[in-house]
Design a protein around this motif. Structure first.
Motif, PDB file in Angstrom:
ATOM      1  N   PRO A  58       0.830  -1.209   0.000  1.00  0.00           N
ATOM      2  CA  PRO A  58       0.000   0.000   0.000  1.00  0.00           C
ATOM      3  C   PRO A  58       0.865   1.260   0.000  1.00  0.00           C
ATOM      4  O   PRO A  58       1.988   1.266   0.507  1.00  0.00           O
ATOM      5  CB  PRO A  58      -0.797  -0.106   1.307  1.00  0.00           C
ATOM      6  CG  PRO A  58      -0.753  -1.548   1.678  1.00  0.00           C
ATOM      7  CD  PRO A  58       0.527  -2.078   1.139  1.00  0.00           C
ATOM      8  N   LYS A  59       0.341   2.328  -0.554  1.00  0.00           N
ATOM      9  CA  LYS A  59       1.103   3.576  -0.681  1.00  0.00           C
ATOM     10  C   LYS A  59       1.415   4.215   0.665  1.00  0.00           C
ATOM     11  O   LYS A  59       2.366   4.977   0.783  1.00  0.00           O
ATOM     12  CB  LYS A  59       0.346   4.555  -1.571  1.00  0.00           C
ATOM     13  CG  LYS A  59       0.268   4.087  -3.001  1.00  0.00           C
ATOM     14  CD  LYS A  59      -0.483   5.058  -3.862  1.00  0.00           C
ATOM     15  CE  LYS A  59      -0.554   4.494  -5.278  1.00  0.00           C
ATOM     16  NZ  LYS A  59      -1.235   5.369  -6.189  1.00  0.00           N
TER      17      LYS A  59
ATOM     18  N   GLY B  32      10.471   0.678   1.442  1.00  0.00           N
ATOM     19  CA  GLY B  32      11.277  -0.492   1.770  1.00  0.00           C
ATOM     20  C   GLY B  32      10.535  -1.586   2.507  1.00  0.00           C
ATOM     21  O   GLY B  32      11.074  -2.657   2.729  1.00  0.00           O
ATOM     22  N   VAL B  33       9.285  -1.344   2.911  1.00  0.00           N
ATOM     23  CA  VAL B  33       8.501  -2.365   3.611  1.00  0.00           C
ATOM     24  C   VAL B  33       7.795  -3.218   2.564  1.00  0.00           C
ATOM     25  O   VAL B  33       7.147  -2.701   1.663  1.00  0.00           O
ATOM     26  CB  VAL B  33       7.477  -1.725   4.578  1.00  0.00           C
ATOM     27  CG1 VAL B  33       6.623  -2.788   5.241  1.00  0.00           C
ATOM     28  CG2 VAL B  33       8.192  -0.891   5.607  1.00  0.00           C
ATOM     29  N   THR B  34       7.951  -4.527   2.679  1.00  0.00           N
ATOM     30  CA  THR B  34       7.403  -5.469   1.705  1.00  0.00           C
ATOM     31  C   THR B  34       6.479  -6.452   2.403  1.00  0.00           C
ATOM     32  O   THR B  34       6.784  -6.918   3.499  1.00  0.00           O
ATOM     33  CB  THR B  34       8.559  -6.258   1.045  1.00  0.00           C
ATOM     34  OG1 THR B  34       9.505  -5.314   0.538  1.00  0.00           O
ATOM     35  CG2 THR B  34       8.074  -7.119  -0.082  1.00  0.00           C
TER      36      THR B  34
END
Length: 97
Positions: A20-21, A26-28
């Protein structure tokens, strides 16, 4: 127990979907295979992911320099007021000074 291919799990631990935007850069997302990498130490309850401990740091007090300065001034003022009140009381009670 079923034998697990840990190398395959590690290769597919992240989901290929776009995060999500509103997530930080960097969070996956984690895939269902990636969830297999979570573990809990049964003795002390610490949580691990792929053998690395998950540590959450929280600070109880986050003060900037200015706020810390105000805190020090207030503490010194409170201490001085306490001393100013204590000395006359001590003189009255003990006749000292």
């Amino acid at each position: 127990m079923t034998e697990i291919d840990w190398d395959e799990i590690r290769q597919t631990k992240f989901n290929k979907a776009t995060p999500p935007k509103d997530w930080p850069p960097g969070v996956t997302p984690i895939s269902q295979n990636g969830q297999t990498l979570f573990g809990i130490n049964q003795i002390d309850g610490r949580i691990f992911w792929d053998g690395k401990e998950i540590v959450v740091h929280t600070r109880l007090l986050r003060l900037r320099c200015f706020e810390l300065s105000l805190l020090v001034v207030a503490a010194i003022g409170t201490m001085m007021q306490g001393i100013a009140t204590f000395i006359p009381w001590l003189k009255t009670v003990t006749g000292w000074w």
